[in-house]
Design a protein around this motif. Structure first.
Motif, PDB file in Angstrom:
ATOM      1  N   TYR A  86      44.883  39.768  45.320  1.00 53.63           N
ATOM      2  CA  TYR A  86      43.496  39.344  45.189  1.00 53.63           C
ATOM      3  C   TYR A  86      43.321  38.666  43.843  1.00 53.63           C
ATOM      4  CZ  TYR A  86      38.394  39.640  44.869  1.00 53.63           C
ATOM      5  OH  TYR A  86      37.058  39.348  44.748  1.00 53.63           O
ATOM      6  N   THR A  90      38.724  33.639  41.583  1.00 50.52           N
ATOM      7  CA  THR A  90      38.337  32.818  42.734  1.00 50.52           C
ATOM      8  C   THR A  90      37.767  33.654  43.885  1.00 50.52           C
ATOM      9  OG1 THR A  90      40.548  32.957  43.705  1.00 50.52           O
ATOM     10  CG2 THR A  90      40.105  31.103  42.214  1.00 50.52           C
ATOM     11  N   ARG A  91      37.876  34.984  43.756  1.00 51.62           N
ATOM     12  CA  ARG A  91      37.429  35.918  44.802  1.00 51.62           C
ATOM     13  C   ARG A  91      38.084  35.591  46.147  1.00 51.62           C
ATOM     14  NH1 ARG A  91      31.105  36.928  43.242  1.00 51.62           N
ATOM     15  NH2 ARG A  91      31.570  37.646  41.151  1.00 51.62           N
ATOM     16  N   GLN A  92      39.362  35.320  46.069  1.00 49.30           N
ATOM     17  CA  GLN A  92      40.156  34.992  47.255  1.00 49.30           C
ATOM     18  C   GLN A  92      41.314  35.975  47.379  1.00 49.30           C
ATOM     19  OE1 GLN A  92      40.332  31.825  49.375  1.00 49.30           O
ATOM     20  NE2 GLN A  92      38.154  31.937  48.923  1.00 49.30           N
ATOM     21  N   SER A 104      45.339  31.536  51.785  1.00 43.80           N
ATOM     22  CA  SER A 104      44.209  32.165  51.101  1.00 43.80           C
ATOM     23  C   SER A 104      43.147  32.539  52.121  1.00 43.80           C
ATOM     24  CB  SER A 104      43.613  31.206  50.077  1.00 43.80           C
ATOM     25  OG  SER A 104      44.572  30.904  49.091  1.00 43.80           O
ATOM     26  N   SER A 106      39.049  34.530  52.538  1.00 42.46           N
ATOM     27  CA  SER A 106      37.838  34.939  51.830  1.00 42.46           C
ATOM     28  C   SER A 106      37.564  36.434  51.959  1.00 42.46           C
ATOM     29  CB  SER A 106      36.633  34.138  52.332  1.00 42.46           C
ATOM     30  OG  SER A 106      36.500  34.306  53.724  1.00 42.46           O
ATOM     31  N   THR A 107      38.124  37.098  52.974  1.00 45.12           N
ATOM     32  CA  THR A 107      37.897  38.537  53.140  1.00 45.12           C
ATOM     33  C   THR A 107      39.235  39.270  53.256  1.00 45.12           C
ATOM     34  OG1 THR A 107      37.820  38.505  55.552  1.00 45.12           O
ATOM     35  CG2 THR A 107      35.738  38.117  54.383  1.00 45.12           C
TER      36      THR A 107
END
Length: 176
Positions: A86, A90-92, A104, A106-107
């Motif tokens: 994680y 970038t919160r990826q 990559s 997003s969740t």
């Protein structure tokens, strides 16, 4: 004593990995493993990943050919590791099959889908297996704590939350 147990609530522990489907397919390139795994990360593992600690999931496969005159022949022994990490900036989430593919997401659930349903993986070249021979196949998947940094390995060995593994699933395969 019973009242104390009820007040404490459920004890967190690592759930196992279930292999819901596994089979080998003969292709022009060779023999590929198609597998599906079912598991959930417990709270401790989710916290570790969101705090920047990568997790490594290793799938292992062994093909053995029984022989009546000697020990069974280990024809193929392969493993594939997927690194899940994680990036806080970038919160990826990133899932990478070491040496080949990186994606990559997003969740966390989307990233785990790559681990739960990996792409078909080439485990043997076209001529690696003897035609018409029957092989015993064993497959398993586990959280590979040996690839963690040394300080985390010590904690992982002593903590049940880090024991995420499947049993060996075995089946027969006739080489084409």
């Amino acid at each position: 004593m019973m009242a104390l147990l009820l007040l404490l609530g459920p004890v967190a522990h690592a759930e196992g990995v279930d292999i819901t489907q596994a089979h080998l397919e003969s292709t022009d390139e060779g023999v590929k493993l198609s597998a599906t795994f079912a598991f959930e990360l417990n709270r401790g593992l989710e916290d570790a990943i969101t705090h920047g600690l990568p997790l490594y999931f290793t799938t292992e496969i062994e093909l053995t050919r029984p022989r009546w005159y000697w020990f069974d022949e280990k024809a193929i022994t392969e493993s594939q590791t997927i690194r899940l990490s994680y990036n806080v900036l970038t919160r990826q989430y990133h899932a990478a099959i070491l040496g080949r593919l990186q994606q990559s997401f997003s969740t966390l659930d989307d990233a785990l889908s790559l681990i739960r349903r990996p792409s078909r993986w080439l485990v043997a070249d076209r001529n690696a297996l003897k035609t018409d021979a029957v092989y015993s196949v064993a497959v398993r998947m586990r959280l590979d704590v040996a690839q963690l940094a040394k300080p985390f390995q010590v904690n992982a060995i002593n903590n049940a939350d880090w024991r995420l593994s499947s049993d060996w699933k075995t089946f027969l395969y006739k080489a084409e």
